[in-house]
Design an enzyme around this catalytic site. Structure first.
Site, mmCIF file in Angstrom:
data_model
loop_
_atom_site.group_PDB
_atom_site.id
_atom_site.type_symbol
_atom_site.label_atom_id
_atom_site.label_comp_id
_atom_site.label_asym_id
_atom_site.label_seq_id
_atom_site.Cartn_x
_atom_site.Cartn_y
_atom_site.Cartn_z
ATOM 1 N N ARG A 98 0.805 -1.215 0.000
ATOM 2 C CA ARG A 98 0.000 0.000 0.000
ATOM 3 C C ARG A 98 0.842 1.271 0.000
ATOM 4 N NH1 ARG A 98 -2.810 1.695 -2.777
ATOM 5 N NH2 ARG A 98 -3.855 -0.313 -2.689
ATOM 6 N N LYS A 133 1.619 24.612 -3.057
ATOM 7 C CA LYS A 133 0.383 23.905 -2.702
ATOM 8 C C LYS A 133 0.594 22.400 -2.841
ATOM 9 C CE LYS A 133 -2.473 27.834 -4.035
ATOM 10 N NZ LYS A 133 -3.473 28.385 -4.979
ATOM 11 N N LYS A 165 3.003 38.967 -1.442
ATOM 12 C CA LYS A 165 1.628 38.700 -1.854
ATOM 13 C C LYS A 165 0.681 39.740 -1.250
ATOM 14 C CE LYS A 165 0.547 34.276 -2.122
ATOM 15 N NZ LYS A 165 0.536 34.028 -3.568
ATOM 16 N N GLU A 195 3.175 39.886 -6.253
ATOM 17 C CA GLU A 195 1.876 39.509 -6.809
ATOM 18 C C GLU A 195 1.040 40.776 -7.020
ATOM 19 O OE1 GLU A 195 -0.806 36.112 -5.205
ATOM 20 O OE2 GLU A 195 -1.508 37.955 -4.256
ATOM 21 N N ASP A 216 -2.010 37.955 -10.922
ATOM 22 C CA ASP A 216 -2.919 37.095 -10.185
ATOM 23 C C ASP A 216 -4.348 37.200 -10.699
ATOM 24 O OD1 ASP A 216 -3.733 35.332 -8.090
ATOM 25 O OD2 ASP A 216 -4.472 37.073 -6.974
#
Length: 277
Positions: A98, A133, A165, A195, A216
Site C-alpha cells: 500500500r 500547494k 503577496k 503579486e 494574479d
C-alpha cells in the site's frame, strides 16, 4: 535528482504510520517461508514518476524482495502495461504494497497532469511551474514528479526568495514600501517577486524594480497589456484559474511563466495495481 536520505525518511514515517505494531492480517495468515510473485500493472494511460521510490519501499522492509521494472520515470505507460514484476517473501510484499503504491500512484498522477499541460503549449516559449500547494511532508517528492512530467519548480519553500503577496502588501502598506524594506534586508543575490491584481499595481511594482511580477487571476486581455508594459523590465508570471482549456490563450499573451497549483493540490492518482500471479 532525489536525495535518497530524505526519501528514506518519508518512507520510514509512512511505514510506521501504516503498521506501527506490525501487519496483524499478514502476520496471522502467512507463513514466514512463503514466497510469491507479483505484477505491477497500469490500469490507465499516464506518465510514470516514483519508480525508484516504489522500489525503495520494498528494499527498506526486506532486501530479499527482488524487483524488475520494465519502465522508468518519465516513460509513458498504457492501460494494462506490465510495469514490472517482483518476487520474494509474501508477508513482506503485503506489508509494503500500500505505501509503495500510494507513492507511485500519486507521483505518477502529478507527472501525468503536468505533462498534459506541458503538451498544450509545447511549441511556445513559456514554462509551466508548480507552487507550494503540496502535500505536507511530500513536497520534495511532488516537485520531483512535476519535473518528471516536463514542468519546472517554483521556489521550493519560504526561504528561497522574497515573494510579496496581497497580505504582505496590506500588512506593510504598499508594494513600494514592501520592496524597499525587502531590498534593504536581503542579500543582493536574492530575487524579489510581487503579486499584482491590476495594472496600477503592476506599474508600482515595475517602478520599484521588482525582479518577477505575478499576474494574479487577470483576464487574458489584461495580461497582454501587462506584458507590453513590463517588456524587458521584469519576468512575468501568470497565476490563478489556469485550466487546460485556457492555458494556450494565457501562453499567447507573452508571459514567461505559468504557475499551476492544481498539478499538485488537485491531482488524481494514476491507477496502478499490484497483483499476485
Amino acid at each position: 535528482m532525489l536525495l535518497m536520505q530524505k526519501v528514506d525518511k518519508i518512507i520510514i514515517e509512512a511505514l510506521e504510520e501504516d503498521m506501527n505494531n506490525g501487519d496483524i492480517t499478514s502476520d496471522t495468515l502467512i507463513n514466514d517461508n512463503q514466497r510469491s510473485k507479483a505484477k505491477l500493472i497500469a490500469k490507465e494511460d499516464g506518465i510514470l514518476a516514483g519508480c525508484e521510490i516504489f522500489t525503495r519501499v520494498f528494499d527498506l522492509v526486506d532486501s530479499h524482495i527482488k524487483m524488475n521494472l520494465f519502465f522508468k520515470d518519465g516513460d509513458s505507460v498504457k492501460e494494462q502495461d506490465v510495469i514490472g514484476k517482483l518476487y520474494g517473501p509474501t508477508k513482506s510484499i503485503l506489508k509494503c504494497e500500500r505505501i509503495a503504491l500510494n507513492l507511485l500512484q500519486r507521483l505518477s498522477g502529478i507527472a501525468t497532469m503536468t505533462n498534459n499541460f506541458v503538451k498544450e503549449i509545447e511549441d511556445m516559449s513559456v514554462r509551466i511551474v508548480d507552487t507550494r500547494k503540496t502535500t505536507p511532508g511530500l513536497r520534495v517528492l511532488e516537485k520531483y514528479a512535476v519535473r518528471t512530467g516536463g514542468g519546472f519548480n517554483h521556489r521550493f519553500n519560504l526561504s528561497d526568495a522574497v515573494m510579496i503577496k496581497d497580505n504582505h502588501i496590506k500588512a506593510v502598506g504598499s508594494i513600494k514600501m514592501a520592496i524597499e524594506i525587502a531590498k534593504a534586508n536581503i542579500p543582493h543575490t536574492m530575487k524579489i517577486e510581487v503579486e499584482v491584481e491590476d495594472l496600477e499595481q503592476l506599474k508600482e511594482a515595475l517602478d520599484s524594480k521588482a525582479d518577477i511580477i505575478m499576474l494574479d487571476n487577470m483576464s487574458t486581455d489584461m495580461m497582454k497589456e501587462a506584458v507590453i508594459l513590463a517588456k524587458g523590465k521584469a519576468i512575468i508570471e501568470a497565476s490563478g484559474n489556469v485550466t487546460k482549456d485556457r492555458i494556450k490563450d494565457i501562453a499567447k499573451t507573452g508571459v514567461d511563466i505559468i504557475s499551476i497549483g492544481a498539478i499538485t493540490h488537485s491531482v488524481k492518482a494514476l491507477d496502478i495495481s499490484l497483483r499476485f500471479c
